[in-house]
Design a protein around this motif. Structure first.
Motif, PDB file in Angstrom:
ATOM      1  N   GLN A 154      -6.877 -58.867  16.937  1.00 46.31           N
ATOM      2  CA  GLN A 154      -8.040 -58.654  17.489  1.00 46.31           C
ATOM      3  C   GLN A 154      -7.731 -56.967  18.438  1.00 46.31           C
ATOM      4  O   GLN A 154      -9.111 -56.762  17.282  1.00 46.31           O
ATOM      5  N   ARG A 155      -7.460 -57.040  18.616  1.00 46.17           N
ATOM      6  CA  ARG A 155      -6.730 -55.952  19.218  1.00 46.17           C
ATOM      7  C   ARG A 155      -6.516 -54.837  18.102  1.00 46.17           C
ATOM      8  O   ARG A 155      -7.670 -53.623  17.870  1.00 46.17           O
ATOM      9  N   TRP A 156      -5.852 -54.846  17.083  1.00 47.46           N
ATOM     10  CA  TRP A 156      -5.195 -54.558  15.556  1.00 47.46           C
ATOM     11  C   TRP A 156      -6.851 -53.694  15.309  1.00 47.46           C
ATOM     12  O   TRP A 156      -7.379 -52.548  14.669  1.00 47.46           O
ATOM     13  N   ASP A 196       0.646 -50.137  16.777  1.00 47.73           N
ATOM     14  CA  ASP A 196      -0.482 -48.793  16.311  1.00 47.73           C
ATOM     15  C   ASP A 196      -0.423 -47.381  15.388  1.00 47.73           C
ATOM     16  O   ASP A 196      -0.737 -47.436  15.296  1.00 47.73           O
ATOM     17  N   ARG A 227      -3.773 -59.806  20.294  1.00 49.06           N
ATOM     18  CA  ARG A 227      -2.726 -58.574  19.420  1.00 49.06           C
ATOM     19  C   ARG A 227      -3.551 -57.798  18.490  1.00 49.06           C
ATOM     20  O   ARG A 227      -3.713 -57.159  18.011  1.00 49.06           O
ATOM     21  N   HIS A 261      -7.070 -49.088  25.235  1.00 47.56           N
ATOM     22  CA  HIS A 261      -7.323 -50.824  25.214  1.00 47.56           C
ATOM     23  C   HIS A 261      -5.739 -50.975  25.096  1.00 47.56           C
ATOM     24  O   HIS A 261      -5.629 -51.268  24.169  1.00 47.56           O
ATOM     25  N   ALA A 303      -2.478 -52.091  24.525  1.00 47.39           N
ATOM     26  CA  ALA A 303      -1.377 -54.147  24.462  1.00 47.39           C
ATOM     27  C   ALA A 303      -1.284 -53.955  25.756  1.00 47.39           C
ATOM     28  O   ALA A 303      -0.486 -52.734  26.463  1.00 47.39           O
TER      29      ALA A 303
END
Length: 413
Positions: free
Chosen positions: A290-292, A367, A288, A403, A405
């Motif tokens: 890393q995605r942010w 997000d 999570r 991308h 979540a």
């Protein structure tokens, strides 16, 4: 006198790299009545949080909790293992590595501060403050220490001042390749519970961390995760220690208690945070973040501004440093953003003062929180006259849309 009722409508956007936004669930846990810290109910709480912390640090060995800031845990790591005049090898990656080195000096140690030499041609910033630990430099220095006088190697895992995450496994391999007995001490104050960290697997002897970053708590408690080698080093360590001493704490922790009055209500909060993190699963927590981080970096790149971390391999999942153009006072831009949009960003520290600001993407975020943060940054920079190549908000929106979540995918199904 501070007028708390003068705050503007809506919630303040706390997007510094710690203290991080605290979830309401944790705030509610802190409001429980304080209990007897010598009673059986407290023992159950103490044993629970100690067991949960071992999972977060990924260790089988003791984790010591202090009612203190991360700075206190730095001191505890050194005074439990070192003697006056001991040599310690410390690696310069930013302001917090520098502050730890200054502490070592004040404690009567002899720190040797090494790092990558030179200045980055594109930004004029120090190379060592734009890249992670170069493990080869540590190996080289340890090989030269033929008398094995260096007692410890101290590095920062996630450097909060720069947004760089170093490869701790590589540091352990460098120490082993040099055949050196030095202890490995690691500061992961801003990395723990946001970036993957493996105390046992990476052969760390003392890990230092704090409550106010990935654990999503207010400031006020800090940690030392220990190895058997670190505990053994206490026997010959001569630096003064009383409150910080591990031995009495570790012994009393076996029953869930402390040799002093612990921070009971923050331990309630820690218990709740551990339920949240371990319930989600550490792998999911790390993914999570890393995605942010990738979404925020997409926005910064769309602006056409340099990211403080110059090596994509060690981008931090916790924060992103944004370098402003030459001649632009990043602190003035940051103050404008706070004044106009009630958005707090991290300031540039030490050698980076006035050259960059830091966006935190950790804690009680999502997000939309991060999109709003980027919008505040973008509007503020435009008001300040900072030239931008494109819309960072749109770039981040595109990234998050492309991308999604895993939780969003499951809900859609």
């Amino acid at each position: 006198m501070l007028q708390l009722d003068s705050h503007p409508s809506g919630r303040h956007f706390l997007q510094i790299p710690g203290p991080s936004p605290v979830p309401d669930r944790i705030l509610r846990a802190m409001s429980l009545p304080t209990i007897d810290h010598r009673g059986p109910e407290f023992s159950a709480l103490g044993l629970k949080v100690l067991a949960g912390l071992r999972q977060v640090f990924q260790t089988r060995h003791p984790v010591v909790i202090y009612p203190a800031s991360g700075t206190g845990a730095w001191e505890a790591a050194l005074c439990n293992t070192m003697s006056p005049g001991d040599a310690v090898l410390m690696y310069e990656t930013g302001q917090f590595a520098t502050l730890w080195q200054k502490m070592a000096l004040r404690l009567g140690l002899v720190p040797e501060f090494i790092g990558e030499a030179g200045t980055d041609a594109a930004t004029g910033l120090p190379l060592s403050w734009r890249r992670g630990v170069q493990a080869g430099l540590i190996e080289q220095r340890l090989r030269a220490d033929s008398g094995q006088q260096i007692r410890a190697v101290c590095v920062v895992h996630n450097e909060t001042s720069t947004g760089v995450t170093s490869d701790i496994g590589a540091v352990r391999r460098a120490i082993d390749a040099a055949g050196h007995p030095a202890l490995l001490m690691v500061d992961t104050i801003s990395g723990l519970a946001s970036a993957d960290y493996r105390h046992d697997e990476w052969g760390v002897d003392v890990t230092i961390s704090g409550s106010q970053k990935g654990l999503m708590l207010p400031p006020g408690i800090s940690f030392n995760a220990l190895s058997p080698r670190a505990l053994a080093a206490m026997a010959s360590a001569k630096l003064p220690r009383a409150f910080w001493a591990w031995d009495e704490i570790v012994e009393m922790n076996k029953g869930g208690y402390w040799p002093y009055t612990p921070n009971t209500n923050l331990l309630y909060a820690l218990s709740e945070a551990l339920d949240m993190l371990l319930g989600e699963g550490l792998a999911a927590v790390f993914a999570r973040h890393q995605r942010w981080a990738a979404g925020v970096r997409a926005g910064v790149k769309a602006w056409g501004l340099p990211i403080q971390c110059a090596d994509p391999a060690v981008y931090s999942p916790v924060l992103t440093g944004v370098v402003t153009p030459s001649g632009v006072d990043a602190d003035a831009v940051r103050r404008l953003i706070h004044q106009r949009f009630d958005l707090s960003l991290g300031t540039g520290l030490g050698k980076l003062k006035g050259r960059m600001f830091r966006i935190g993407h950790l804690g009680d975020s999502n997000d939309l929180t991060l999109l709003a943060t980027l919008a505040g940054c973008e509007m503020g920079m435009k008001l300040a006259g900072v030239p931008l190549a494109g819309s960072g908000v749109q770039a981040a929106m595109d990234f998050f849309a492309a991308h999604p979540a895993p939780a969003a995918l499951q809900a859609a199904a």
